[in-house]
Design a protein around this motif. Structure first.
Motif, PDB file in Angstrom:
ATOM      1  N   ALA A   1       0.806  -1.226   0.000  1.00  0.00           N
ATOM      2  CA  ALA A   1       0.000   0.000   0.000  1.00  0.00           C
ATOM      3  C   ALA A   1       0.842   1.280   0.000  1.00  0.00           C
ATOM      4  CB  ALA A   1      -0.959  -0.004   1.181  1.00  0.00           C
ATOM      5  N   ASP A   2       1.904   1.329   0.799  1.00  0.00           N
ATOM      6  CA  ASP A   2       2.703   2.549   0.880  1.00  0.00           C
ATOM      7  C   ASP A   2       3.434   2.822  -0.439  1.00  0.00           C
ATOM      8  OD1 ASP A   2       4.296   0.268   1.376  1.00  0.00           O
ATOM      9  OD2 ASP A   2       5.736   1.393   2.573  1.00  0.00           O
ATOM     10  N   GLU A   3       3.924   1.778  -1.100  1.00  0.00           N
ATOM     11  CA  GLU A   3       4.612   1.964  -2.386  1.00  0.00           C
ATOM     12  C   GLU A   3       3.630   2.399  -3.469  1.00  0.00           C
ATOM     13  OE1 GLU A   3       7.308  -1.124  -3.791  1.00  0.00           O
ATOM     14  OE2 GLU A   3       7.736  -1.677  -1.708  1.00  0.00           O
ATOM     15  N   PHE A   4       2.430   1.813  -3.445  1.00  0.00           N
ATOM     16  CA  PHE A   4       1.409   2.194  -4.420  1.00  0.00           C
ATOM     17  C   PHE A   4       1.099   3.684  -4.275  1.00  0.00           C
ATOM     18  CE2 PHE A   4      -2.753   2.877  -6.216  1.00  0.00           C
ATOM     19  CZ  PHE A   4      -2.823   2.018  -7.305  1.00  0.00           C
ATOM     20  N   LYS A   5       0.909   4.116  -3.029  1.00  0.00           N
ATOM     21  CA  LYS A   5       0.560   5.520  -2.789  1.00  0.00           C
ATOM     22  C   LYS A   5       1.684   6.452  -3.229  1.00  0.00           C
ATOM     23  CE  LYS A   5      -1.608   8.782   0.171  1.00  0.00           C
ATOM     24  NZ  LYS A   5      -2.595   8.973   1.196  1.00  0.00           N
ATOM     25  N   SER A   6       2.933   6.099  -2.945  1.00  0.00           N
ATOM     26  CA  SER A   6       4.018   6.998  -3.335  1.00  0.00           C
ATOM     27  C   SER A   6       4.200   7.021  -4.847  1.00  0.00           C
ATOM     28  CB  SER A   6       5.319   6.653  -2.613  1.00  0.00           C
ATOM     29  OG  SER A   6       5.850   5.445  -3.077  1.00  0.00           O
ATOM     30  N   LYS A   7       3.903   5.916  -5.522  1.00  0.00           N
ATOM     31  CA  LYS A   7       4.072   5.849  -6.978  1.00  0.00           C
ATOM     32  C   LYS A   7       2.928   6.533  -7.732  1.00  0.00           C
ATOM     33  CE  LYS A   7       5.330   2.681 -10.662  1.00  0.00           C
ATOM     34  NZ  LYS A   7       5.736   1.326 -11.032  1.00  0.00           N
ATOM     35  N   PHE A   8       1.693   6.363  -7.247  1.00  0.00           N
ATOM     36  CA  PHE A   8       0.519   6.855  -7.980  1.00  0.00           C
ATOM     37  C   PHE A   8      -0.224   8.009  -7.297  1.00  0.00           C
ATOM     38  CE2 PHE A   8       1.118   2.384  -9.243  1.00  0.00           C
ATOM     39  CZ  PHE A   8       1.427   2.607 -10.587  1.00  0.00           C
ATOM     40  N   GLY A   9       0.211   8.408  -6.107  1.00  0.00           N
ATOM     41  CA  GLY A   9      -0.407   9.550  -5.435  1.00  0.00           C
ATOM     42  C   GLY A   9      -1.800   9.287  -4.920  1.00  0.00           C
ATOM     43  N   ARG A  10      -2.133   8.039  -4.760  1.00  0.00           N
ATOM     44  CA  ARG A  10      -3.467   7.678  -4.297  1.00  0.00           C
ATOM     45  C   ARG A  10      -3.387   6.386  -3.493  1.00  0.00           C
ATOM     46  NH1 ARG A  10      -9.034   7.235  -7.575  1.00  0.00           N
ATOM     47  NH2 ARG A  10     -10.190   7.061  -5.659  1.00  0.00           N
ATOM     48  N   ASP A  11      -4.256   6.233  -2.502  1.00  0.00           N
ATOM     49  CA  ASP A  11      -4.264   4.983  -1.738  1.00  0.00           C
ATOM     50  C   ASP A  11      -4.495   3.815  -2.678  1.00  0.00           C
ATOM     51  OD1 ASP A  11      -3.850   6.180   0.741  1.00  0.00           O
ATOM     52  OD2 ASP A  11      -5.989   6.462   1.091  1.00  0.00           O
ATOM     53  N   LYS A  12      -3.906   2.686  -2.341  1.00  0.00           N
ATOM     54  CA  LYS A  12      -4.109   1.490  -3.141  1.00  0.00           C
ATOM     55  C   LYS A  12      -5.554   1.030  -2.968  1.00  0.00           C
ATOM     56  CE  LYS A  12      -2.467  -3.246  -3.613  1.00  0.00           C
ATOM     57  NZ  LYS A  12      -1.539  -4.264  -3.119  1.00  0.00           N
ATOM     58  N   PRO A  13      -6.214   0.648  -4.071  1.00  0.00           N
ATOM     59  CA  PRO A  13      -7.597   0.160  -3.907  1.00  0.00           C
ATOM     60  C   PRO A  13      -7.620  -1.141  -3.109  1.00  0.00           C
ATOM     61  CG  PRO A  13      -6.840  -0.153  -6.185  1.00  0.00           C
ATOM     62  CD  PRO A  13      -5.770   0.615  -5.464  1.00  0.00           C
ATOM     63  N   SER A  14      -8.645  -1.287  -2.297  1.00  0.00           N
ATOM     64  CA  SER A  14      -8.815  -2.556  -1.578  1.00  0.00           C
ATOM     65  C   SER A  14      -9.459  -3.533  -2.557  1.00  0.00           C
ATOM     66  CB  SER A  14      -9.727  -2.368  -0.364  1.00  0.00           C
ATOM     67  OG  SER A  14     -11.070  -2.226  -0.792  1.00  0.00           O
ATOM     68  N   TYR A  15      -9.521  -4.794  -2.180  1.00  0.00           N
ATOM     69  CA  TYR A  15     -10.141  -5.789  -3.052  1.00  0.00           C
ATOM     70  C   TYR A  15     -11.633  -5.526  -3.250  1.00  0.00           C
ATOM     71  CZ  TYR A  15      -5.788  -8.364  -2.787  1.00  0.00           C
ATOM     72  OH  TYR A  15      -4.473  -8.725  -2.883  1.00  0.00           O
ATOM     73  N   GLU A  16     -12.237  -4.732  -2.345  1.00  0.00           N
ATOM     74  CA  GLU A  16     -13.672  -4.441  -2.436  1.00  0.00           C
ATOM     75  C   GLU A  16     -13.976  -3.140  -3.190  1.00  0.00           C
ATOM     76  OE1 GLU A  16     -12.247  -5.318   0.712  1.00  0.00           O
ATOM     77  OE2 GLU A  16     -12.766  -7.370   0.167  1.00  0.00           O
ATOM     78  N   ASN A  17     -12.987  -2.242  -3.317  1.00  0.00           N
ATOM     79  CA  ASN A  17     -13.238  -0.973  -4.018  1.00  0.00           C
ATOM     80  C   ASN A  17     -13.659  -1.237  -5.462  1.00  0.00           C
ATOM     81  OD1 ASN A  17     -10.705   0.344  -2.125  1.00  0.00           O
ATOM     82  ND2 ASN A  17     -12.521   1.595  -2.444  1.00  0.00           N
ATOM     83  N   GLU A  18     -14.513  -0.364  -5.968  1.00  0.00           N
ATOM     84  CA  GLU A  18     -14.850  -0.444  -7.390  1.00  0.00           C
ATOM     85  C   GLU A  18     -13.668   0.111  -8.181  1.00  0.00           C
ATOM     86  OE1 GLU A  18     -18.090   1.683 -10.159  1.00  0.00           O
ATOM     87  OE2 GLU A  18     -18.927   0.471  -8.533  1.00  0.00           O
ATOM     88  N   VAL A  19     -13.178  -0.676  -9.130  1.00  0.00           N
ATOM     89  CA  VAL A  19     -12.054  -0.273  -9.958  1.00  0.00           C
ATOM     90  C   VAL A  19     -12.488  -0.405 -11.415  1.00  0.00           C
ATOM     91  CG1 VAL A  19      -9.620  -0.651 -10.529  1.00  0.00           C
ATOM     92  CG2 VAL A  19     -10.444  -1.189  -8.229  1.00  0.00           C
ATOM     93  N   ILE A  20     -12.501   0.739 -12.120  1.00  0.00           N
ATOM     94  CA  ILE A  20     -12.911   0.767 -13.529  1.00  0.00           C
ATOM     95  C   ILE A  20     -11.661   0.963 -14.382  1.00  0.00           C
ATOM     96  CG2 ILE A  20     -14.289   1.985 -15.265  1.00  0.00           C
ATOM     97  CD1 ILE A  20     -16.114   2.928 -12.931  1.00  0.00           C
TER      98      ILE A  20
END
Length: 114
Positions: free
Chosen positions: A55-74
């Motif tokens: 999660a921390d690497e995702f946020k630093s790379k993309f500027g947004r919290d990493k989606p959880s497995y339940e989040n809607e991802v389009i």
């Protein structure tokens, strides 16, 4: 089989910060066309690796919290083909609310008059 997201759903995303829009085109394509508001650019070739980041690497790379497995991802691309593959890939990794914006950039640009 991918669940299809509509233009209206994508248009309403700024009102839903809990949902994610991932553009799987190459950065050079975004330079040519621009991007849909709120989208995160993760090229299809690095999507699996990116979705597996801590999660921390995702946020630093993309500027947004990493989606959880339940989040809607389009997912979207230019015409919908890569987005369909991306949606299936995300489902295989456990993202249960994965969707494909089938019209992708082509439909968005047409409806937005770009």
């Amino acid at each position: 089989m991918s669940v299809i997201a509509t233009y209206e759903e994508v248009k309403d995303l700024p009102n839903h910060p809990e949902k994610y829009l991932i553009d799987v085109r190459e950065p050079s394509e975004l330079v040519e066309t621009g991007q849909i508001p709120t989208s995160i650019n993760i090229p299809i070739g690095s999507l699996e690796e990116s979705l597996k980041l801590p999660a921390d690497e995702f946020k630093s790379k993309f500027g947004r919290d990493k989606p959880s497995y339940e989040n809607e991802v389009i997912f979207h691309c230019k015409m919908g083909g890569r987005a369909a593959k991306a949606s299936l890939l995300a489902e295989s990794l456990g993202f249960v609310n994965s969707k494909n914006f089938k019209g992708s950039w082509t439909e968005w640009a047409e409806k937005e008059g770009l």
